[in-house]
Design a protein around this motif. Structure first.
Motif, PDB file in Angstrom:
ATOM      1  N   ASP A  45       0.844  -1.176  -0.024  1.00  0.00           N
ATOM      2  CA  ASP A  45       0.091  -0.076  -0.175  1.00  0.00           C
ATOM      3  C   ASP A  45       0.804   1.237   0.099  1.00  0.00           C
ATOM      4  O   ASP A  45       0.577   1.973  -0.676  1.00  0.00           O
ATOM      5  CB  ASP A  45      -1.195  -0.024   1.232  1.00  0.00           C
ATOM      6  CG  ASP A  45      -2.005  -1.182   1.061  1.00  0.00           C
ATOM      7  OD1 ASP A  45      -2.357  -1.700   0.046  1.00  0.00           O
ATOM      8  OD2 ASP A  45      -2.772  -1.326   2.232  1.00  0.00           O
ATOM      9  N   VAL A  46       1.870   1.154   0.954  1.00  0.00           N
ATOM     10  CA  VAL A  46       2.929   2.523   0.817  1.00  0.00           C
ATOM     11  C   VAL A  46       3.589   2.846  -0.449  1.00  0.00           C
ATOM     12  O   VAL A  46       3.636   3.659  -1.217  1.00  0.00           O
ATOM     13  CB  VAL A  46       4.175   2.125   1.886  1.00  0.00           C
ATOM     14  CG1 VAL A  46       4.965   3.269   1.777  1.00  0.00           C
ATOM     15  CG2 VAL A  46       3.353   2.290   3.236  1.00  0.00           C
ATOM     16  N   ALA A  47       3.949   1.507  -1.178  1.00  0.00           N
ATOM     17  CA  ALA A  47       4.536   1.687  -2.600  1.00  0.00           C
ATOM     18  C   ALA A  47       3.539   2.254  -3.513  1.00  0.00           C
ATOM     19  O   ALA A  47       3.886   3.217  -4.503  1.00  0.00           O
ATOM     20  CB  ALA A  47       4.834   0.350  -3.053  1.00  0.00           C
ATOM     21  N   LEU A  48       2.400   1.747  -3.243  1.00  0.00           N
ATOM     22  CA  LEU A  48       1.357   2.514  -4.487  1.00  0.00           C
ATOM     23  C   LEU A  48       0.957   3.851  -4.142  1.00  0.00           C
ATOM     24  O   LEU A  48       0.831   4.559  -4.965  1.00  0.00           O
ATOM     25  CB  LEU A  48      -0.127   1.697  -4.136  1.00  0.00           C
ATOM     26  CG  LEU A  48      -1.126   2.016  -5.016  1.00  0.00           C
ATOM     27  CD1 LEU A  48      -2.180   1.066  -5.646  1.00  0.00           C
ATOM     28  CD2 LEU A  48      -2.237   2.971  -4.145  1.00  0.00           C
ATOM     29  N   LEU A  49       0.878   4.112  -2.853  1.00  0.00           N
ATOM     30  CA  LEU A  49       0.786   5.593  -2.394  1.00  0.00           C
ATOM     31  C   LEU A  49       1.868   6.323  -2.763  1.00  0.00           C
ATOM     32  O   LEU A  49       1.638   7.611  -3.598  1.00  0.00           O
ATOM     33  CB  LEU A  49       0.452   5.774  -0.966  1.00  0.00           C
ATOM     34  CG  LEU A  49      -0.829   5.340  -0.446  1.00  0.00           C
ATOM     35  CD1 LEU A  49      -0.874   5.415   1.211  1.00  0.00           C
ATOM     36  CD2 LEU A  49      -2.196   5.954  -1.163  1.00  0.00           C
ATOM     37  N   ASP A  55       0.404  12.676  -1.719  1.00  0.00           N
ATOM     38  CA  ASP A  55      -0.058  13.366  -0.728  1.00  0.00           C
ATOM     39  C   ASP A  55      -0.749  12.530   0.479  1.00  0.00           C
ATOM     40  O   ASP A  55      -0.694  12.860   1.546  1.00  0.00           O
ATOM     41  CB  ASP A  55      -0.975  14.336  -1.339  1.00  0.00           C
ATOM     42  CG  ASP A  55      -2.243  13.467  -2.214  1.00  0.00           C
ATOM     43  OD1 ASP A  55      -1.795  12.544  -2.752  1.00  0.00           O
ATOM     44  OD2 ASP A  55      -3.460  13.919  -2.228  1.00  0.00           O
ATOM     45  N   LEU A  56      -1.270  11.401   0.045  1.00  0.00           N
ATOM     46  CA  LEU A  56      -1.881  10.619   0.868  1.00  0.00           C
ATOM     47  C   LEU A  56      -0.764   9.906   1.630  1.00  0.00           C
ATOM     48  O   LEU A  56      -1.072   9.587   3.076  1.00  0.00           O
ATOM     49  CB  LEU A  56      -2.799   9.574   0.350  1.00  0.00           C
ATOM     50  CG  LEU A  56      -4.083   9.954  -0.453  1.00  0.00           C
ATOM     51  CD1 LEU A  56      -4.791   8.941  -1.089  1.00  0.00           C
ATOM     52  CD2 LEU A  56      -4.954  10.843   0.744  1.00  0.00           C
ATOM     53  N   LEU A  60      -0.302   9.579   5.793  1.00  0.00           N
ATOM     54  CA  LEU A  60      -0.333   8.389   6.455  1.00  0.00           C
ATOM     55  C   LEU A  60       0.942   8.572   7.393  1.00  0.00           C
ATOM     56  O   LEU A  60       1.015   8.113   8.597  1.00  0.00           O
ATOM     57  CB  LEU A  60       0.157   7.184   5.437  1.00  0.00           C
ATOM     58  CG  LEU A  60       0.417   5.995   6.261  1.00  0.00           C
ATOM     59  CD1 LEU A  60      -0.503   5.407   7.118  1.00  0.00           C
ATOM     60  CD2 LEU A  60       0.827   4.771   5.094  1.00  0.00           C
ATOM     61  N   ARG A  61       2.253   8.951   6.832  1.00  0.00           N
ATOM     62  CA  ARG A  61       3.267   9.339   7.685  1.00  0.00           C
ATOM     63  C   ARG A  61       3.012  10.195   8.868  1.00  0.00           C
ATOM     64  O   ARG A  61       3.730   9.894   9.966  1.00  0.00           O
ATOM     65  CB  ARG A  61       4.370  10.033   6.746  1.00  0.00           C
ATOM     66  CG  ARG A  61       5.404   8.798   5.943  1.00  0.00           C
ATOM     67  CD  ARG A  61       6.346   9.498   5.196  1.00  0.00           C
ATOM     68  NE  ARG A  61       6.995   8.268   4.414  1.00  0.00           N
ATOM     69  CZ  ARG A  61       7.361   8.598   3.137  1.00  0.00           C
ATOM     70  NH1 ARG A  61       6.872   9.694   2.379  1.00  0.00           N
ATOM     71  NH2 ARG A  61       7.913   7.599   2.337  1.00  0.00           N
ATOM     72  N   ASP A  62       2.377  11.096   8.692  1.00  0.00           N
ATOM     73  CA  ASP A  62       1.974  11.968   9.647  1.00  0.00           C
ATOM     74  C   ASP A  62       1.369  11.537  10.837  1.00  0.00           C
ATOM     75  O   ASP A  62       1.548  11.671  11.946  1.00  0.00           O
ATOM     76  CB  ASP A  62       1.202  13.333   9.368  1.00  0.00           C
ATOM     77  CG  ASP A  62       1.670  14.405   8.332  1.00  0.00           C
ATOM     78  OD1 ASP A  62       3.105  14.277   8.382  1.00  0.00           O
ATOM     79  OD2 ASP A  62       1.265  15.132   7.730  1.00  0.00           O
TER      80      ASP A  62
END
Length: 68
Positions: A45-49, A55-56, A60-62
């Motif tokens: 999911d992280v790779a896709l984002l 921006d998403l 998520l990181r925040d």
């Protein structure tokens, strides 16, 4: 619209917090499922984002990297 969960289902939440009166095996299964999502599905999911919606990914990181 129905409320969805990110990593942990309502049932898993109850089992992980001890709210559910279940045998240890069911708690172990809940831990295993969450761990699998963290290790296998979340990186995808992280790779896709990162590729399609940075921006998403930043949102998520925040949340994940919050100092609290």
């Amino acid at each position: 619209m129905a409320k969805s969960r990110a990593l942990i289902t309502d049932t898993e939440r109850e089992r992980l917090t001890g709210e559910a009166d279940v045998e240890d095996q069911k708690r172990y299964v809940a831990v295993s499922r969450v761990r699998r999502r963290i290790q296998n599905e979340l990186p995808e999911d992280v790779a896709l984002l990162a590729k399609h919606r940075p921006d998403l990914l930043e949102e998520l990181r925040d949340v994940v990297c919050d100092d609290e």
